[in-house]
Design an enzyme around this catalytic site. Structure first.
Site, PDB file in Angstrom:
ATOM      1  N   HIS A  86      59.261  21.209  41.604  1.00 54.28           N
ATOM      2  CA  HIS A  86      58.709  21.230  40.253  1.00 54.28           C
ATOM      3  C   HIS A  86      57.877  22.484  40.008  1.00 54.28           C
ATOM      4  CE1 HIS A  86      60.070  17.168  39.438  1.00 54.28           C
ATOM      5  NE2 HIS A  86      59.544  16.769  40.590  1.00 54.28           N
ATOM      6  N   ARG A 370      34.310  32.022  45.048  1.00 54.84           N
ATOM      7  CA  ARG A 370      34.642  31.878  46.465  1.00 54.84           C
ATOM      8  C   ARG A 370      36.142  31.860  46.711  1.00 54.84           C
ATOM      9  NH1 ARG A 370      30.639  27.777  46.177  1.00 54.84           N
ATOM     10  NH2 ARG A 370      32.271  26.189  46.327  1.00 54.84           N
ATOM     11  N   ASN A 373      39.183  35.669  45.350  1.00 55.46           N
ATOM     12  CA  ASN A 373      39.523  36.730  46.295  1.00 55.46           C
ATOM     13  C   ASN A 373      38.809  36.434  47.606  1.00 55.46           C
ATOM     14  OD1 ASN A 373      39.960  39.087  47.737  1.00 55.46           O
ATOM     15  ND2 ASN A 373      39.548  40.452  46.025  1.00 55.46           N
ATOM     16  N   TYR A 385      25.501  37.945  52.376  1.00 54.27           N
ATOM     17  CA  TYR A 385      24.856  36.663  52.094  1.00 54.27           C
ATOM     18  C   TYR A 385      24.148  36.100  53.327  1.00 54.27           C
ATOM     19  CZ  TYR A 385      24.233  31.829  50.598  1.00 54.27           C
ATOM     20  OH  TYR A 385      23.698  30.608  50.288  1.00 54.27           O
ATOM     21  N   SER A 405      28.194  43.257  44.351  1.00 48.06           N
ATOM     22  CA  SER A 405      29.549  43.223  43.806  1.00 48.06           C
ATOM     23  C   SER A 405      29.620  43.939  42.461  1.00 48.06           C
ATOM     24  CB  SER A 405      30.014  41.774  43.665  1.00 48.06           C
ATOM     25  OG  SER A 405      31.322  41.704  43.161  1.00 48.06           O
ATOM     26  N   HIS A 409      31.821  47.414  41.684  1.00 46.97           N
ATOM     27  CA  HIS A 409      32.848  47.413  40.642  1.00 46.97           C
ATOM     28  C   HIS A 409      32.543  48.475  39.587  1.00 46.97           C
ATOM     29  CE1 HIS A 409      34.061  43.494  42.308  1.00 46.97           C
ATOM     30  NE2 HIS A 409      35.194  43.665  41.657  1.00 46.97           N
TER      31      HIS A 409
END
Length: 509
Positions: A86, A370, A373, A385, A405, A409
């Site tokens: 499906h 989380r 990526n 972290y 982050s 970017h």
């Protein structure tokens, strides 16, 4: 018909069977250990036994310590989902839509050959100066391969033999920091000097960030190994060496992961048809994104600065940008996170292929970040972290992860487009953090709808605002005298982009 006999050397067969046995036992042992540890922790929390002070202190330290990233032999989520009949039909629907888009594009180029030449000229310019890109990439790769490994190796070997190893540690830390700074400065200088176009600039900057993250992962994982290493009392090195072998480091540089381990789960053969199919799908995603940007971005925004936008045009443009942004989101996800990484994983026999998880089912943004990526998330979790969590706590560590982050970017986008327009940074550092707290512990399907709406609107705003600023500068909108001020202040604000006086005349009349 005679039976066909296949002769396999006994030594080779024994080798492969032993490898298979080792792999199965390692995976089984890891799963059993995790299950036992979770069960014991649950029982301890339930029974709450009385322990002495030393045991209580040890338990508290174990509780505060975050779990390590573990690698297992497993396929990507979509690889398993496409096996369901499906769900494979959904894949076939996407292929059919893509083929129709290609047919429409070929028909358009057949009728209008000049448009084909113009579009090819844009692509050739945007991905131009390929010789500079290749040489710069080789230089960065050789620097990461040779300098970092041998610098770490000599520090690890000299450290236990010197009485002044404290000073040696400071020298190594300073040298490593200087190397990282130089590794960022020199490629950027070359990129600006040769005026590399957007696609070429993006490829160099993305590779620069990836190699820097690989370098930090290698050093960060192996520093405890070198610090804890001690020579035997009779100067016979019976302990393992304080640094990994070069083959492990070289494999890590090409492996589709940013978390260093000496050994990863491995498959036993390369399916070359699977590699070719994934690379073909990746190229298809690239071509589809080019068609979408030519049809819906270039045609719409190329008149910015010449033809003012009315409020109605702005709303319609935002709707089109959200459609293009949504398509770009899916193409980036499927083309890179699935096809590209799976192709390289197959080439390198890399076993753990969970490069993403089922982010499309998320009802909270914390889980989305989380699972979208997993490759980048694992690096942020393992080396940003966890380190700040021990010092500052959970909330502060999470905010720092978002800031890191967002800065990375924005760094890539600012140097790719040659202007600073911190839309992505603002979305990450403000709205991105806010929705994490807003959607925490939300489980209803309505929050999944909210997540999808936020993603579509976010990608739409990014496409629209960055495109307007790009074409405002390309069409020579008024610039600022000071070059630094012109770099950070958007020209689309000073350009007559929006036209509202026509509506004012209607109101006055």
């Amino acid at each position: 018909m005679d039976d066909v006999k296949v002769q396999i050397p006994v030594s080779e067969l024994r080798y492969y069977m032993q490898e298979l046995k080792t792999e199965i036992l390692n995976n089984l042992e890891a799963e059993i250990s995790c299950t036992i540890e979770r069960t014991i922790h649950k029982l301890e929390r339930h029974n709450k036994p009385k322990v002495d002070n030393a045991h209580e202190k040890c338990s508290r330290l174990e509780k505060d310590e975050l779990p390590e990233k573990r690698f297992f032999l497993r396929d990507s989520v979509l690889t398993d989902l496409w096996k369901v009949t499906h769900l494979s039909s959904a894949y076939n629907i996407c292929v059919a839509m893509m083929l129709l888009l290609y047919f429409n594009t070929v028909l358009l180029y057949t009728v209008d050959t000049q448009r084909l030449e113009d579009d090819m000229a844009i692509i050739n310019w945007a991905a131009g100066k390929r010789s500079v890109v290749i040489l710069l990439w080789l230089g960065m790769k050789m620097s990461t391969t040779c300098v970092v490994y041998f610098l770490f190796k000599h520090w690890a070997l000299l450290r236990p033999k010197k009485l002044i190893f404290g000073l040696l540690d400071y020298i190594f830390a300073l040298t490593y920091l200087v190397y990282q700074i130089i590794f960022f400065i020199i490629p950027v200088m070359i990129l600006i000097y040769y005026k590399l176009p957007p696609i070429s600039s993006f490829a160099i900057l993305a590779e620069q960030v990836r190699l820097s993250m690989k370098t930090h992962a290698f050093v960060r994982e192996n520093i405890p190994r070198a610090v804890q290493f001690k020579l035997h009392q009779d100067n016979d090195e019976k302990d393992p060496r304080p640094y990994p072998c070069f083959a492990n480091y070289l494999y890590f540089l090409f492996a589709p992961t940013l978390v260093y381990r000496d050994v990863y789960p491995r498959t036993f053969c390369i399916r070359w048809n699977y590699v070719a199919w994934n690379f073909l799908q990746f190229l298809t995603c690239i071509f589809t994104s080019c068609i979408a940007f030519h049809r819906f971005v270039v045609d719409i925004f190329q008149h910015v600065g010449h033809k003012p936008f009315t409020p109605v045009d702005f709303v319609l443009t935002l709707s089109g940008a959200m459609a293009v942004g949504s398509l770009a989101m899916f193409l980036v996800f499927y083309g890179f996170l699935h096809c590209w990484l799976n192709a390289f994983a197959e080439l390198l026999c890399f076993g753990d292929r969970v490069f993403y998880q089922d982010w499309w089912n998320c009802t909270s943004f914390s889980k989305y970040y989380r699972t979208w990526n997993s490759v980048v998330y694992d690096w942020l979790y393992s080396y940003i972290y966890k380190d700040f969590y021990q010092v500052l706590g959970r909330s502060s560590a999470m905010v720092i992860v978002f800031l890191v982050s967002a800065i990375v970017h924005e760094y890539i986008l600012a140097l790719t487009f040659r202007f600073l327009y911190p839309v992505l940074f603002i979305l990450f550092s403000s709205f991105g953090v806010l929705v994490v707290f807003l959607t925490r512990r939300r489980t209803s399907s309505g929050w999944n709808v909210f997540l999808w709406m936020s993603l579509f609107m976010g990608w739409g705003f990014l496409i629209m605002l960055y495109s307007m600023e790009w074409y405002a500068r390309a069409n020579n909108c008024p610039s600022y005298v000071h070059p630094y001020l012109d770099y950070i202040v958007p020209r689309s604000w000073s350009c007559s982009v929006f036209k509202i006086h026509s509506y004012q005349r209607i109101i006055d009349s």
